[in-house]
Design a protein around this motif. Structure first.
Motif, PDB file in Angstrom:
ATOM      1  N   PRO A 124    -116.567 -68.358 -33.639  1.00 32.71           N
ATOM      2  CA  PRO A 124    -116.133 -69.183 -32.499  1.00 32.71           C
ATOM      3  C   PRO A 124    -114.748 -68.843 -31.983  1.00 32.71           C
ATOM      4  O   PRO A 124    -114.517 -68.861 -30.771  1.00 32.71           O
ATOM      5  N   ALA A 125    -113.823 -68.495 -32.878  1.00 33.03           N
ATOM      6  CA  ALA A 125    -112.464 -68.176 -32.449  1.00 33.03           C
ATOM      7  C   ALA A 125    -112.403 -66.889 -31.626  1.00 33.03           C
ATOM      8  O   ALA A 125    -111.451 -66.681 -30.865  1.00 33.03           O
ATOM      9  N   LEU A 131    -116.602 -63.405 -24.139  1.00 31.94           N
ATOM     10  CA  LEU A 131    -117.136 -63.892 -22.864  1.00 31.94           C
ATOM     11  C   LEU A 131    -116.337 -63.359 -21.681  1.00 31.94           C
ATOM     12  O   LEU A 131    -116.908 -63.061 -20.620  1.00 31.94           O
ATOM     13  N   ARG A 132    -115.043 -63.227 -21.837  1.00 33.08           N
ATOM     14  CA  ARG A 132    -114.236 -62.638 -20.757  1.00 33.08           C
ATOM     15  C   ARG A 132    -114.639 -61.179 -20.520  1.00 33.08           C
ATOM     16  O   ARG A 132    -114.630 -60.706 -19.377  1.00 33.08           O
ATOM     17  N   GLU A 133    -114.990 -60.493 -21.588  1.00 36.53           N
ATOM     18  CA  GLU A 133    -115.453 -59.109 -21.440  1.00 36.53           C
ATOM     19  C   GLU A 133    -116.775 -59.060 -20.679  1.00 36.53           C
ATOM     20  O   GLU A 133    -116.977 -58.200 -19.809  1.00 36.53           O
ATOM     21  N   LEU A 134    -117.679 -59.980 -20.978  1.00 38.36           N
ATOM     22  CA  LEU A 134    -118.937 -60.038 -20.235  1.00 38.36           C
ATOM     23  C   LEU A 134    -118.683 -60.361 -18.757  1.00 38.36           C
ATOM     24  O   LEU A 134    -119.318 -59.777 -17.870  1.00 38.36           O
ATOM     25  N   ARG A 176    -118.963 -75.010 -21.473  1.00 40.18           N
ATOM     26  CA  ARG A 176    -117.529 -75.083 -21.172  1.00 40.18           C
ATOM     27  C   ARG A 176    -116.825 -73.782 -21.523  1.00 40.18           C
ATOM     28  O   ARG A 176    -115.912 -73.347 -20.802  1.00 40.18           O
ATOM     29  N   ARG A 177    -117.234 -73.150 -22.606  1.00 38.42           N
ATOM     30  CA  ARG A 177    -116.619 -71.864 -22.978  1.00 38.42           C
ATOM     31  C   ARG A 177    -116.941 -70.801 -21.934  1.00 38.42           C
ATOM     32  O   ARG A 177    -116.090 -69.968 -21.591  1.00 38.42           O
ATOM     33  N   LEU A 178    -118.168 -70.814 -21.431  1.00 42.06           N
ATOM     34  CA  LEU A 178    -118.530 -69.893 -20.360  1.00 42.06           C
ATOM     35  C   LEU A 178    -117.675 -70.137 -19.123  1.00 42.06           C
ATOM     36  O   LEU A 178    -117.162 -69.192 -18.504  1.00 42.06           O
ATOM     37  N   ALA A 179    -117.513 -71.404 -18.758  1.00 47.36           N
ATOM     38  CA  ALA A 179    -116.738 -71.745 -17.564  1.00 47.36           C
ATOM     39  C   ALA A 179    -115.299 -71.276 -17.695  1.00 47.36           C
ATOM     40  O   ALA A 179    -114.693 -70.788 -16.721  1.00 47.36           O
ATOM     41  N   ALA A 180    -114.728 -71.393 -18.889  1.00 48.60           N
ATOM     42  CA  ALA A 180    -113.348 -70.955 -19.109  1.00 48.60           C
ATOM     43  C   ALA A 180    -113.190 -69.450 -18.929  1.00 48.60           C
ATOM     44  O   ALA A 180    -112.103 -68.963 -18.606  1.00 48.60           O
ATOM     45  N   ALA A 181    -114.290 -68.718 -19.113  1.00 47.46           N
ATOM     46  CA  ALA A 181    -114.275 -67.265 -18.936  1.00 47.46           C
ATOM     47  C   ALA A 181    -114.617 -66.844 -17.513  1.00 47.46           C
ATOM     48  O   ALA A 181    -114.656 -65.653 -17.216  1.00 47.46           O
ATOM     49  N   GLY A 182    -114.860 -67.825 -16.633  1.00 44.87           N
ATOM     50  CA  GLY A 182    -115.198 -67.510 -15.252  1.00 44.87           C
ATOM     51  C   GLY A 182    -116.681 -67.407 -14.992  1.00 44.87           C
ATOM     52  O   GLY A 182    -117.100 -66.767 -14.030  1.00 44.87           O
TER      53      GLY A 182
END
Length: 211
Positions: A124-125, A131-134, A176-182
Protein backbone atom coordinates in the motif's frame (compact mmCIF):
# COMPACT_ATOMS: atom_id res chain seq x y z
CA UNK A 1 9.11 -6.58 -7.99
CA UNK A 2 11.83 -9.23 -8.30
CA UNK A 3 10.21 -11.41 -5.64
CA UNK A 4 6.84 -11.16 -7.39
CA UNK A 5 8.34 -12.13 -10.74
CA UNK A 6 10.31 -15.08 -9.41
CA UNK A 7 7.30 -16.33 -7.43
CA UNK A 8 5.20 -16.32 -10.59
CA UNK A 9 8.03 -17.94 -12.57
CA UNK A 10 7.89 -20.88 -10.16
CA UNK A 11 4.13 -21.21 -10.63
CA UNK A 12 3.90 -20.23 -14.30
CA UNK A 13 2.75 -23.56 -15.76
CA UNK A 14 0.22 -24.21 -12.97
CA UNK A 15 -1.09 -20.65 -13.09
CA UNK A 16 -1.50 -20.72 -16.87
CA UNK A 17 -3.28 -24.06 -16.76
CA UNK A 18 -5.75 -22.84 -14.16
CA UNK A 19 -6.34 -19.24 -15.25
CA UNK A 20 -4.75 -18.69 -18.66
CA UNK A 21 -7.79 -18.87 -20.93
CA UNK A 22 -10.61 -16.36 -21.33
CA UNK A 23 -13.09 -19.25 -21.42
CA UNK A 24 -12.05 -20.16 -17.88
CA UNK A 25 -12.96 -16.72 -16.56
CA UNK A 26 -16.22 -15.78 -14.89
CA UNK A 27 -18.86 -14.57 -17.39
CA UNK A 28 -19.13 -11.26 -15.52
CA UNK A 29 -15.38 -10.71 -15.90
CA UNK A 30 -15.65 -11.35 -19.63
CA UNK A 31 -18.51 -8.85 -19.76
CA UNK A 32 -16.37 -6.26 -17.98
CA UNK A 33 -13.68 -6.59 -20.63
CA UNK A 34 -16.26 -6.38 -23.40
CA UNK A 35 -17.67 -3.21 -21.86
CA UNK A 36 -14.20 -1.73 -21.44
CA UNK A 37 -13.42 -2.47 -25.08
CA UNK A 38 -16.65 -0.73 -26.05
CA UNK A 39 -15.61 2.39 -24.14
CA UNK A 40 -12.24 2.40 -25.86
CA UNK A 41 -13.84 2.00 -29.27
CA UNK A 42 -16.25 4.87 -28.59
CA UNK A 43 -13.53 7.20 -27.31
CA UNK A 44 -11.07 6.29 -30.05
CA UNK A 45 -13.52 6.16 -32.95
CA UNK A 46 -11.43 8.51 -35.11
CA UNK A 47 -8.06 6.95 -34.24
CA UNK A 48 -6.22 4.73 -36.71
CA UNK A 49 -5.18 2.39 -33.91
CA UNK A 50 -6.24 2.27 -30.29
CA UNK A 51 -3.14 1.63 -28.15
CA UNK A 52 -3.69 -0.55 -25.08
CA UNK A 53 -1.30 -2.09 -22.55
CA UNK A 54 -2.14 -5.17 -20.49
CA UNK A 55 -0.04 -4.51 -17.39
CA UNK A 56 0.72 -7.70 -15.52
CA UNK A 57 -0.50 -9.71 -18.49
CA UNK A 58 0.46 -13.15 -17.14
CA UNK A 59 -0.10 -15.87 -19.76
CA UNK A 60 -1.61 -13.32 -22.14
CA UNK A 61 -5.24 -14.40 -22.43
CA UNK A 62 -6.68 -10.95 -21.75
CA UNK A 63 -4.06 -9.37 -24.03
CA UNK A 64 -5.25 -11.61 -26.85
CA UNK A 65 -8.88 -10.80 -26.05
CA UNK A 66 -8.16 -7.07 -26.32
CA UNK A 67 -6.23 -7.62 -29.55
CA UNK A 68 -9.27 -9.41 -31.01
CA UNK A 69 -11.03 -6.02 -31.05
CA UNK A 70 -8.37 -4.67 -33.40
CA UNK A 71 -6.51 -2.73 -30.72
CA UNK A 72 -2.73 -2.26 -30.83
CA UNK A 73 -1.90 -4.26 -27.69
CA UNK A 74 1.28 -4.82 -25.72
CA UNK A 75 1.32 -7.22 -22.78
CA UNK A 76 3.84 -6.43 -20.05
CA UNK A 77 4.84 -8.67 -17.16
CA UNK A 78 7.80 -9.20 -14.88
CA UNK A 79 7.68 -12.99 -15.06
CA UNK A 80 9.78 -14.50 -17.83
CA UNK A 81 8.02 -17.83 -17.32
CA UNK A 82 4.56 -16.41 -17.87
CA UNK A 83 5.74 -14.36 -20.84
CA UNK A 84 7.17 -17.47 -22.51
CA UNK A 85 3.73 -19.08 -22.24
CA UNK A 86 2.02 -15.93 -23.49
CA UNK A 87 4.26 -15.70 -26.56
CA UNK A 88 3.76 -19.38 -27.34
CA UNK A 89 -0.02 -19.22 -27.06
CA UNK A 90 -0.58 -15.81 -28.63
CA UNK A 91 2.14 -15.11 -31.22
CA UNK A 92 -0.01 -12.38 -32.80
CA UNK A 93 0.39 -10.18 -29.69
CA UNK A 94 3.49 -8.24 -28.60
CA UNK A 95 4.74 -9.15 -25.12
CA UNK A 96 7.53 -7.43 -23.21
CA UNK A 97 9.18 -7.99 -19.86
CA UNK A 98 8.99 -4.95 -17.64
CA UNK A 99 8.34 -3.35 -14.28
CA UNK A 100 4.90 -1.80 -13.80
CA UNK A 101 6.46 0.86 -11.60
CA UNK A 102 8.88 1.98 -14.34
CA UNK A 103 7.21 1.38 -17.68
CA UNK A 104 9.25 1.65 -20.87
CA UNK A 105 6.40 3.57 -22.51
CA UNK A 106 6.21 7.19 -23.59
CA UNK A 107 4.16 9.78 -21.76
CA UNK A 108 0.53 9.88 -22.94
CA UNK A 109 1.13 7.02 -25.37
CA UNK A 110 -1.85 4.81 -24.44
CA UNK A 111 -5.57 5.09 -25.02
CA UNK A 112 -6.21 2.37 -22.46
CA UNK A 113 -4.49 0.24 -19.85
CA UNK A 114 -5.54 -2.85 -17.93
CA UNK A 115 -4.16 -3.87 -14.53
CA UNK A 116 -6.30 -6.92 -13.92
CA UNK A 117 -5.43 -8.25 -10.45
CA UNK A 118 -1.85 -7.10 -11.04
CA UNK A 119 -1.75 -4.24 -8.52
CA UNK A 120 -2.66 -6.49 -5.60
CA UNK A 121 0.96 -7.43 -4.86
CA UNK A 122 2.08 -3.80 -4.50
CA UNK A 123 2.50 -2.74 -0.90
CA UNK A 124 0.00 0.00 0.00
CA UNK A 125 2.79 2.47 0.76
CA UNK A 126 4.15 2.03 -2.78
CA UNK A 127 0.85 2.05 -4.64
CA UNK A 128 0.54 5.81 -5.15
CA UNK A 129 3.82 5.96 -7.06
CA UNK A 130 2.77 3.03 -9.22
CA UNK A 131 -0.60 4.62 -10.01
CA UNK A 132 1.11 7.86 -11.02
CA UNK A 133 3.23 5.82 -13.41
CA UNK A 134 0.11 4.30 -14.95
CA UNK A 135 -1.43 7.76 -15.26
CA UNK A 136 1.75 9.04 -16.93
CA UNK A 137 1.47 6.68 -19.89
CA UNK A 138 -2.25 7.34 -20.49
CA UNK A 139 -3.31 10.19 -22.71
CA UNK A 140 -5.74 12.71 -21.22
CA UNK A 141 -9.10 10.98 -21.36
CA UNK A 142 -7.47 7.54 -21.54
CA UNK A 143 -8.99 4.72 -19.50
CA UNK A 144 -7.65 2.33 -16.88
CA UNK A 145 -9.39 -0.92 -15.93
CA UNK A 146 -8.19 -2.53 -12.72
CA UNK A 147 -9.38 -5.68 -10.97
CA UNK A 148 -8.69 -6.59 -7.35
CA UNK A 149 -9.88 -8.53 -4.32
CA UNK A 150 -12.27 -6.41 -2.26
CA UNK A 151 -11.59 -5.64 1.40
CA UNK A 152 -13.78 -4.57 4.27
CA UNK A 153 -13.55 -1.34 6.24
CA UNK A 154 -11.45 1.55 4.98
CA UNK A 155 -7.88 0.23 4.88
CA UNK A 156 -6.16 -2.33 2.66
CA UNK A 157 -5.67 -5.75 4.23
CA UNK A 158 -2.93 -8.26 3.52
CA UNK A 159 -4.01 -11.79 2.67
CA UNK A 160 -2.30 -15.07 1.91
CA UNK A 161 -2.29 -15.20 -1.88
CA UNK A 162 -1.51 -18.56 -3.49
CA UNK A 163 1.60 -17.19 -5.22
CA UNK A 164 2.96 -14.27 -3.19
CA UNK A 165 1.67 -11.87 -0.53
CA UNK A 166 -1.13 -9.59 -1.67
CA UNK A 167 -3.53 -6.93 -0.44
CA UNK A 168 -7.26 -6.57 -0.83
CA UNK A 169 -8.74 -3.08 -1.14
CA UNK A 170 -12.02 -1.44 -0.09
CA UNK A 171 -13.46 -0.06 -3.31
CA UNK A 172 -13.87 3.51 -2.04
CA UNK A 173 -10.32 3.56 -0.70
CA UNK A 174 -8.79 2.39 -3.97
CA UNK A 175 -10.96 4.85 -5.90
CA UNK A 176 -9.56 7.70 -3.80
CA UNK A 177 -6.00 6.51 -4.43
CA UNK A 178 -6.71 6.48 -8.16
CA UNK A 179 -8.14 10.00 -7.98
CA UNK A 180 -5.03 11.26 -6.18
CA UNK A 181 -2.97 9.97 -9.11
CA UNK A 182 -5.14 11.80 -11.64
CA UNK A 183 -7.44 8.89 -12.51
CA UNK A 184 -11.13 9.65 -11.94
CA UNK A 185 -13.55 6.78 -11.41
CA UNK A 186 -16.21 6.30 -14.09
CA UNK A 187 -17.46 2.80 -13.22
CA UNK A 188 -17.18 0.14 -10.52
CA UNK A 189 -18.51 -3.26 -9.58
CA UNK A 190 -18.21 -6.01 -6.98
CA UNK A 191 -18.82 -9.72 -7.51
CA UNK A 192 -19.37 -12.01 -4.53
CA UNK A 193 -17.12 -15.08 -4.32
CA UNK A 194 -18.36 -18.33 -5.78
CA UNK A 195 -17.30 -21.90 -5.08
CA UNK A 196 -13.51 -22.13 -5.02
CA UNK A 197 -13.06 -18.39 -4.45
CA UNK A 198 -12.15 -16.91 -1.09
CA UNK A 199 -12.79 -13.20 -1.54
CA UNK A 200 -15.10 -10.87 -3.46
CA UNK A 201 -13.72 -9.51 -6.72
CA UNK A 202 -13.97 -5.87 -7.64
CA UNK A 203 -13.20 -3.67 -10.60
CA UNK A 204 -12.81 0.04 -11.23
CA UNK A 205 -12.67 1.95 -14.51
CA UNK A 206 -10.98 5.34 -14.22
CA UNK A 207 -10.30 8.11 -16.73
CA UNK A 208 -7.05 10.07 -16.93
CA UNK A 209 -7.76 13.69 -16.10
CA UNK A 210 -5.70 16.80 -16.75
CA UNK A 211 -3.90 18.11 -19.79
Amino acid sequence: MHQIATSYDAMAAVYAERFGDVELQHPLDRAIFSGFAGLLERDGATAKAIAVADLGCGPGHWSAELASYGFDVVGIDGSAGLLAIARSRHPEVTFEQGDLGALALDDRSLDGAVAWFSLIHTEPAALDRLLRELARVLRPGGLLLTGFQVGDGTEPEAFDHRVVRAWRWPVDTLSRRLAAAGLTEVARGVREPEEGERLPGGHLVARRTGG
